[in-house]
Design a protein around this motif. Structure first.
Motif, PDB file in Angstrom:
ATOM      1  N   PRO A  69       0.484  -1.675  -0.124  1.00 39.91           N
ATOM      2  CA  PRO A  69      -0.252   0.029   0.105  1.00 39.91           C
ATOM      3  C   PRO A  69       1.383   1.037   0.137  1.00 39.91           C
ATOM      4  CG  PRO A  69      -0.911  -1.876   1.713  1.00 39.91           C
ATOM      5  CD  PRO A  69       0.459  -2.078   1.274  1.00 39.91           C
ATOM      6  N   HIS A  70       1.894   1.103  -0.092  1.00 40.99           N
ATOM      7  CA  HIS A  70       2.913   2.222   0.497  1.00 40.99           C
ATOM      8  C   HIS A  70       3.628   2.257  -0.926  1.00 40.99           C
ATOM      9  CE1 HIS A  70       1.631   2.766   4.688  1.00 40.99           C
ATOM     10  NE2 HIS A  70       1.951   1.184   4.326  1.00 40.99           N
ATOM     11  N   GLY A  71       3.473   1.653  -1.726  1.00 42.80           N
ATOM     12  CA  GLY A  71       4.381   1.460  -3.050  1.00 42.80           C
ATOM     13  C   GLY A  71       5.591   0.511  -2.813  1.00 42.80           C
ATOM     14  N   VAL A  72       5.672  -0.080  -1.639  1.00 44.88           N
ATOM     15  CA  VAL A  72       7.588  -0.842  -1.901  1.00 44.88           C
ATOM     16  C   VAL A  72       7.155  -1.468  -2.711  1.00 44.88           C
ATOM     17  CG1 VAL A  72       8.971  -1.754  -0.101  1.00 44.88           C
ATOM     18  CG2 VAL A  72       7.554   0.546  -0.050  1.00 44.88           C
ATOM     19  N   PRO A  73       8.243  -1.733  -3.602  1.00 48.18           N
ATOM     20  CA  PRO A  73       8.068  -2.885  -4.265  1.00 48.18           C
ATOM     21  C   PRO A  73       8.627  -4.361  -3.663  1.00 48.18           C
ATOM     22  CG  PRO A  73      10.166  -1.632  -4.922  1.00 48.18           C
ATOM     23  CD  PRO A  73       9.380  -1.198  -3.702  1.00 48.18           C
ATOM     24  N   HIS A  74       8.138  -5.673  -3.579  1.00 51.47           N
ATOM     25  CA  HIS A  74       8.152  -6.841  -2.734  1.00 51.47           C
ATOM     26  C   HIS A  74       9.117  -7.379  -4.002  1.00 51.47           C
ATOM     27  CE1 HIS A  74       7.438  -5.673   1.221  1.00 51.47           C
ATOM     28  NE2 HIS A  74       5.892  -4.688   0.159  1.00 51.47           N
ATOM     29  N   ILE A  75       9.907  -7.664  -4.252  1.00 49.74           N
ATOM     30  CA  ILE A  75      10.389  -8.639  -5.537  1.00 49.74           C
ATOM     31  C   ILE A  75      10.689 -10.048  -4.721  1.00 49.74           C
ATOM     32  CG2 ILE A  75      12.276  -8.962  -7.304  1.00 49.74           C
ATOM     33  CD1 ILE A  75      12.507  -5.337  -7.112  1.00 49.74           C
ATOM     34  N   ASN A  76      10.332 -11.136  -5.485  1.00 56.68           N
ATOM     35  CA  ASN A  76      10.184 -12.531  -5.320  1.00 56.68           C
ATOM     36  C   ASN A  76      10.750 -13.474  -6.796  1.00 56.68           C
ATOM     37  OD1 ASN A  76      10.308 -15.089  -4.243  1.00 56.68           O
ATOM     38  ND2 ASN A  76       8.352 -15.389  -4.610  1.00 56.68           N
ATOM     39  N   ALA A  77      12.090 -13.764  -6.791  1.00 58.97           N
ATOM     40  CA  ALA A  77      12.802 -14.322  -8.023  1.00 58.97           C
ATOM     41  C   ALA A  77      13.362 -15.070  -7.213  1.00 58.97           C
ATOM     42  CB  ALA A  77      13.708 -12.999  -8.778  1.00 58.97           C
ATOM     43  N   ALA A  78      13.617 -16.257  -8.471  1.00 62.14           N
ATOM     44  CA  ALA A  78      14.191 -17.567  -7.782  1.00 62.14           C
ATOM     45  C   ALA A  78      16.116 -17.546  -7.605  1.00 62.14           C
ATOM     46  CB  ALA A  78      13.748 -18.355  -9.158  1.00 62.14           C
ATOM     47  N   ARG A 806       4.477   9.624  12.590  1.00 58.16           N
ATOM     48  CA  ARG A 806       3.828   7.662  12.049  1.00 58.16           C
ATOM     49  C   ARG A 806       4.902   6.920  11.414  1.00 58.16           C
ATOM     50  NH1 ARG A 806      -0.955   7.571  11.500  1.00 58.16           N
ATOM     51  NH2 ARG A 806      -1.838  10.201  10.075  1.00 58.16           N
ATOM     52  N   PRO A 807       5.072   6.226  11.937  1.00 57.55           N
ATOM     53  CA  PRO A 807       6.190   5.446  10.476  1.00 57.55           C
ATOM     54  C   PRO A 807       4.854   4.661  10.168  1.00 57.55           C
ATOM     55  CG  PRO A 807       7.079   4.735  13.088  1.00 57.55           C
ATOM     56  CD  PRO A 807       6.049   6.137  13.308  1.00 57.55           C
ATOM     57  N   THR A 808       5.320   4.040   9.320  1.00 50.51           N
ATOM     58  CA  THR A 808       4.352   2.574   8.013  1.00 50.51           C
ATOM     59  C   THR A 808       5.507   1.830   8.532  1.00 50.51           C
ATOM     60  OG1 THR A 808       5.378   2.816   6.294  1.00 50.51           O
ATOM     61  CG2 THR A 808       3.468   4.319   6.414  1.00 50.51           C
ATOM     62  N   VAL A 809       4.380   0.274   8.991  1.00 56.18           N
ATOM     63  CA  VAL A 809       5.105  -1.366   8.730  1.00 56.18           C
ATOM     64  C   VAL A 809       5.661  -1.118   7.332  1.00 56.18           C
ATOM     65  CG1 VAL A 809       4.868  -3.232   9.367  1.00 56.18           C
ATOM     66  CG2 VAL A 809       3.309  -1.502  10.559  1.00 56.18           C
ATOM     67  N   LEU A 810       6.775  -1.611   7.807  1.00 57.62           N
ATOM     68  CA  LEU A 810       7.441  -2.546   6.183  1.00 57.62           C
ATOM     69  C   LEU A 810       8.023  -4.140   6.623  1.00 57.62           C
ATOM     70  CD1 LEU A 810       9.194  -2.730   3.496  1.00 57.62           C
ATOM     71  CD2 LEU A 810      10.496  -2.188   5.026  1.00 57.62           C
ATOM     72  N   ALA A 811       6.853  -5.175   6.209  1.00 54.40           N
ATOM     73  CA  ALA A 811       6.337  -5.957   6.388  1.00 54.40           C
ATOM     74  C   ALA A 811       6.758  -6.841   4.740  1.00 54.40           C
ATOM     75  CB  ALA A 811       5.158  -6.814   6.562  1.00 54.40           C
ATOM     76  N   THR A 812       7.722  -8.075   5.352  1.00 59.87           N
ATOM     77  CA  THR A 812       8.195  -8.317   4.404  1.00 59.87           C
ATOM     78  C   THR A 812       8.185 -10.469   4.083  1.00 59.87           C
ATOM     79  OG1 THR A 812      10.589  -9.321   6.154  1.00 59.87           O
ATOM     80  CG2 THR A 812      10.516  -7.395   4.484  1.00 59.87           C
ATOM     81  N   SER A 813       7.210 -10.697   5.357  1.00 59.22           N
ATOM     82  CA  SER A 813       6.451 -12.183   5.368  1.00 59.22           C
ATOM     83  C   SER A 813       5.516 -12.396   3.950  1.00 59.22           C
ATOM     84  CB  SER A 813       6.172 -12.634   6.182  1.00 59.22           C
ATOM     85  OG  SER A 813       4.606 -11.825   6.531  1.00 59.22           O
ATOM     86  N   GLU A 819      -0.982 -10.625   1.065  1.00 62.05           N
ATOM     87  CA  GLU A 819      -2.408 -10.020   1.082  1.00 62.05           C
ATOM     88  C   GLU A 819      -2.837  -9.179   0.945  1.00 62.05           C
ATOM     89  OE1 GLU A 819      -4.976 -12.431   1.793  1.00 62.05           O
ATOM     90  OE2 GLU A 819      -4.024 -13.747   1.776  1.00 62.05           O
ATOM     91  N   SER A 820      -1.657  -8.281   1.229  1.00 61.18           N
ATOM     92  CA  SER A 820      -1.532  -6.476   1.389  1.00 61.18           C
ATOM     93  C   SER A 820      -1.579  -5.943   0.320  1.00 61.18           C
ATOM     94  CB  SER A 820      -0.684  -6.632   2.322  1.00 61.18           C
ATOM     95  OG  SER A 820       0.483  -6.229   2.317  1.00 61.18           O
ATOM     96  N   SER A 821      -0.888  -6.664  -0.669  1.00 61.96           N
ATOM     97  CA  SER A 821       0.042  -5.796  -2.398  1.00 61.96           C
ATOM     98  C   SER A 821      -1.863  -5.874  -2.498  1.00 61.96           C
ATOM     99  CB  SER A 821       0.797  -6.193  -2.384  1.00 61.96           C
ATOM    100  OG  SER A 821       1.956  -6.508  -1.116  1.00 61.96           O
ATOM    101  N   PRO A 822      -1.697  -4.818  -3.335  1.00 67.16           N
ATOM    102  CA  PRO A 822      -2.602  -4.383  -4.218  1.00 67.16           C
ATOM    103  C   PRO A 822      -2.610  -4.285  -5.477  1.00 67.16           C
ATOM    104  CG  PRO A 822      -1.868  -2.215  -3.404  1.00 67.16           C
ATOM    105  CD  PRO A 822      -1.053  -3.369  -2.742  1.00 67.16           C
TER     106      PRO A 822
END
Length: 835
Positions: A69-78, A806-813, A819-822
């Motif tokens: 939701p904050h525009g942070v890319p979570h890259i999942n590669a092999a 107020r910081p935001t949560v950076l979750a990496t699980s 579940e949270s990424s639009p």
């Protein structure tokens, strides 16, 4: 009948005049509306595709990129290779214009875009030879690191190719500059890294200003202005050697050699990339598990950069092969300066180490191609740099170098004796920080992190760290010169071999701290690093003001109970200062000894007495204090130094004039000294005059209504466009201003320029906090947002929470990310047309 017709005609004319007048107003308004809609459409056309599927050349298998939701890319590669390819792709999606500008600055090619406005930047980059040093480093890279840089560059180029082919639009900033798109190379990454290292650690302007102070005041009187202050080491006097035939600037069409005179310097490279200002850098700390609610260590830190849109840092999460790392990156450079992996968290701060020295060289009296190295005459090395200038003729820059480095005469508005610059980034046999920081990202624990830092070269860093096993500490890392004699931050004789570097200091010799048994904490801010063996490591100003405040906050926090992650993040927003109350008390005690003070001075003194020492935006005492310190600095230092030299001194990176003023007032309160600076009557008069002048300035700036005399009206933060100052339109105007608290010495940094407005020049634009017991979720704040594209949802969506602390949560699980990424984008392997 004629009368009726005439009346109708007059009325009709009136109606038509009204219609014409309305049209005259509506047409420009309509044109402005059309322009605004066109600019908005152009900006939206450049938005990156963040959902669906894209076929690209360069990946070996499909890669998923989730956007949270904050525009942070979570890259999942092999694989790691595909992960770094994808990082290059998202960097270019969100920050291609910023990357282009950083690269142009690093390679000395900004004038090709902005004309003569870019010449000052380009001359410095070319004189330093940042491009040549980067390309030389590329040749020395180990194959594994080179392969990852190649993969990263391919990812950047995959995005560039989409723009070239019309499948994606040009970023608005590049479109306004009419900038050609060029392929990214691994050498470009190293060039941007060198630019960042120069911005953090150069001391060229420091050496020039301090040497001028010695000339004006003498070595003893100037000592109080040097790092270490009045209690520091003896300041050496710069060597004065016979002047010769000049410094060697040559431009197209000829150009006379400059006559000897006073040197003036202001570094445009730092300003061009958001690293100007005196409080540039960062601060961080780590606390042992004995003081935390979870029983595991906590790390926290921030980065002090100019408030720009976009910010200098970019947050990403990268997973591929055995790598799983998240944190702050610099677009163009695929390393994580601050962040965590599955086992360890770290924050890298600016170590404030001196990595550049100036040498007074001896040129031959009749042959300007020779210089003396202390044993014999040797030929100067020469190279001609051709700088392309948009809208004008090309410029030729002759760069001449001694064994110490380039002669910097072409960088100075006025010349003096020939000065050569040695800087670690171009002169020392460093390899690259990329390899060491990639090792940090892969570290399985504190021991492996320290092993990786042992190979680090530039910029010099002070790193706090902690791992899941409970190990924690602070370590300084980098290529620091081994000097037989300290230079004292002034030019030294080039013919004297005892000032030459003798390699680098061993890693074991660098300052460090370990938290034993989970008890205590370690800080990396402006605290002083001391060593007992006498090895001359030179540092910029480290008065310890911010570090002491962090230490006091930590003591208060642990006394109230165990610290948790939210509590750690709250400490980062603190705007208190330890020195301000002491300075106020001492100054007002001096002033109180004179019964003849005026009503205006008494009113300001009352505001200062009632102030709690916290620079909150709504504080009237904070407004009075900061104006008072600035005026008092002028009264105490201006007459002896002169306004021009004082202004240059106050603008130096990491300089701490508040400490100089506090030392002088403290000495006066204790009876005064015999040096003229701290005479009690002189300081008392300066305090009285300053209090009266503060009243006048506040009245002029904020008006007669005392309820409007508060810090946030003077101290505002505004996010200007990153890059050339001429960018406008398409949403590239400034964001703000907003009332802001803090100062250059508070934990929540809000530094401002001396002698001008009190608007924020440097701020804690990125904050990070992590607990090693739950590394799958950390806290971060980035202002104004992830994206460089105006009107994009993530262009300024981080601003509100950042302003509120107020910081935001950076979750990496993986589960939380899915579940949270639009948005979910898949990069698919495209068929190779060459096969």
């Amino acid at each position: 009948m004629r009368r009726l017709w005439a009346q109708w005609e007059v009325a009709g004319r009136g109606r038509w005049i009204g219609v014409v007048a309305l049209l005259a107003l509506a047409i420009p308004a309509g044109a402005l509306l059309a322009q605004w809609l066109g600019e908005r459409a152009a900006a939206r056309a450049a938005f990156p595709q963040t959902d669906g599927r894209i076929a690209v050349l360069g990946v070996t298998a499909s890669v998923e990129i989730f956007r949270d939701p904050h525009g942070v890319p979570h890259i999942n590669a092999a694989s790691e290779s595909d992960a770094f390819f994808s990082l290059g792709f998202v960097h270019a999606q969100d920050r291609l214009a910023q990357m282009t500008w950083l690269l142009r600055c690093a390679r000395g090619r900004t004038a090709e875009l902005v004309g003569e406005e870019g010449l000052a930047v380009d001359r410095r980059a070319r004189t330093l030879n940042l491009p040549g040093a980067a390309d030389a480093q590329l040749e020395r890279l180990d194959p594994a690191t080179r392969d990852l840089l190649v993969a990263y560059a391919r990812g950047v180029n995959a995005r560039i190719e989409r723009v070239r082919s019309g499948r994606a639009a040009m970023p608005v900033a590049l479109k306004q500059l009419d900038a050609p798109l060029e392929d990214w190379t691994p050498g470009d990454t190293l060039a941007v890294l060198k630019l960042y290292a120069w911005g953090l650690s150069n001391t060229l302007d420091v050496s020039l200003v301090l040497s001028e102070m010695i000339e004006k005041l003498g070595g003893v009187a100037a000592r109080r202005f040097f790092p270490g202050g009045s209690g520091g080491e003896v300041v050496p006097t710069p060597g004065r050697l016979p002047l010769t035939a000049g410094t060697g600037a040559r431009q197209t069409g000829g150009g006379a050699e400059r006559a000897p005179g006073r040197a003036a310097y202001s570094d445009p490279l730092r300003r061009a990339v958001g690293l100007g200002g005196r409080s540039v850098g960062s601060s961080a700390w780590v606390v042992g598990g004995s003081h935390t609610r979870s029983g595991m260590p906590l790390v926290a830190g921030d980065a002090h950069h100019e408030p720009t849109a976009p910010p200098l840092f970019y947050v990403a999460h990268l997973s591929g092969g055995d790598l799983d790392v998240a944190g702050a990156t610099l677009p163009g450079v695929p390393v994580f300066w601050t962040g965590h992996n599955r086992n360890v968290a770290w924050v890298a701060t600016n170590a404030r180490a001196v990595t550049a020295d100036l040498y007074v060289e001896t040129l031959h009296p009749t042959d300007s191609t020779l210089y003396h190295d202390g044993r014999r005459w040797r030929p100067l090395l020469e190279r001609v740099e051709v700088i392309r200038v948009r809208g004008s003729e090309d410029e030729e820059l002759l760069v001449r170098s001694t064994r110490h480095g380039p002669l910097i005469g072409p960088l100075l508005s006025e010349s003096r004796e020939p000065l050569a610059l040695s800087w670690v980034g171009t002169e020392a046999p460093v390899v690259s920080a990329v390899a060491s920081l990639l090792g940090v990202a892969r570290a399985g624990g504190a021991a492996e992190l320290l092993s990786a830092l042992e190979r680090h070269d530039e910029p010099p860093l002070a790193v706090v760290y902690a791992d899941r096993a409970g190990a924690a500490g602070m370590q300084v890392a980098g290529w620091l010169p081994r000097r037989a004699l300290a230079t004292g931050l002034v030019p030294v004789p080039g013919r004297a071999p005892w000032y030459d570097w003798r390699g680098r200091l061993d890693f074991e010799e660098l300052p460090s701290a370990r938290i034993e048994g989970g008890k205590g904490w370690a800080i990396a801010a402006d605290n002083r690093f001391g060593r007992e063996d006498g090895e001359p490591v030179e540092w910029l100003w480290r008065t310890g003001a911010r570090a002491k405040r962090i230490d006091d906050l930590m003591r208060q926090a642990v006394q109230q109970g165990p610290l948790d992650l939210r509590g750690a993040a709250r400490l980062q927003t603190d705007v208190g200062t330890e020195r301000a109350p002491e300075l106020v008390a001492l100054a007002l005690d001096l002033e109180a000894t004179d019964p003849g003070s005026e009503v205006e001075a008494d009113e300001v003194a009352g505001l200062l007495r009632a102030w709690d020492g916290r620079a909150t935006a709504g504080s009237s005492g904070a407004a009075a204090y900061h104006v008072f310190v600035e005026v008092l600095t002028q009264h105490l230092l201006g007459r002896q130094l002169g306004s021009e030299l004082l202004h240059r001194y106050l603008a130096l990176p990491q300089v701490d004039p508040d400490q100089v003023v506090l030392d002088m007032v403290r000495s006066a309160a204790e009876g005064g000294g015999s040096d003229g600076w701290t005479d009690a009557e002189r300081v008392r008069a300066a305090v009285q005059d300053s209090l009266r002048e503060v009243w006048l300035r506040l009245s002029f700036r904020l008006g007669p209504n005392r309820s409007k005399w508060y810090w946030g009206r003077l101290h505002r933060v505004q996010f200007g466009p990153f890059g050339p100052t001429g960018l406008k339109g398409g949403g590239l105007g400034p964001i703000g201003p907003f009332s802001y608290g803090g100062s250059g010495s508070t934990v929540n940094a809000g530094g401002y320029d001396p002698g001008g407005s009190f608007d924020v020049r440097l701020a804690s634009t990125y904050r990070f906090a992590a607990e090693t017991g739950s590394l799958h979720q950390s806290l971060m704040a980035l202002a104004p947002g992830q994206s460089e594209h105006p009107h994009h949802p993530h262009f300024e969506d981080g601003l509100e929470r950042w302003l509120e602390g107020r910081p935001t949560v950076l979750a990496t699980s993986r589960l939380w990310v899915e579940e949270s990424s639009p948005e979910r984008l898949v990069l698919e392997r495209a068929p190779d047309p060459a096969r």
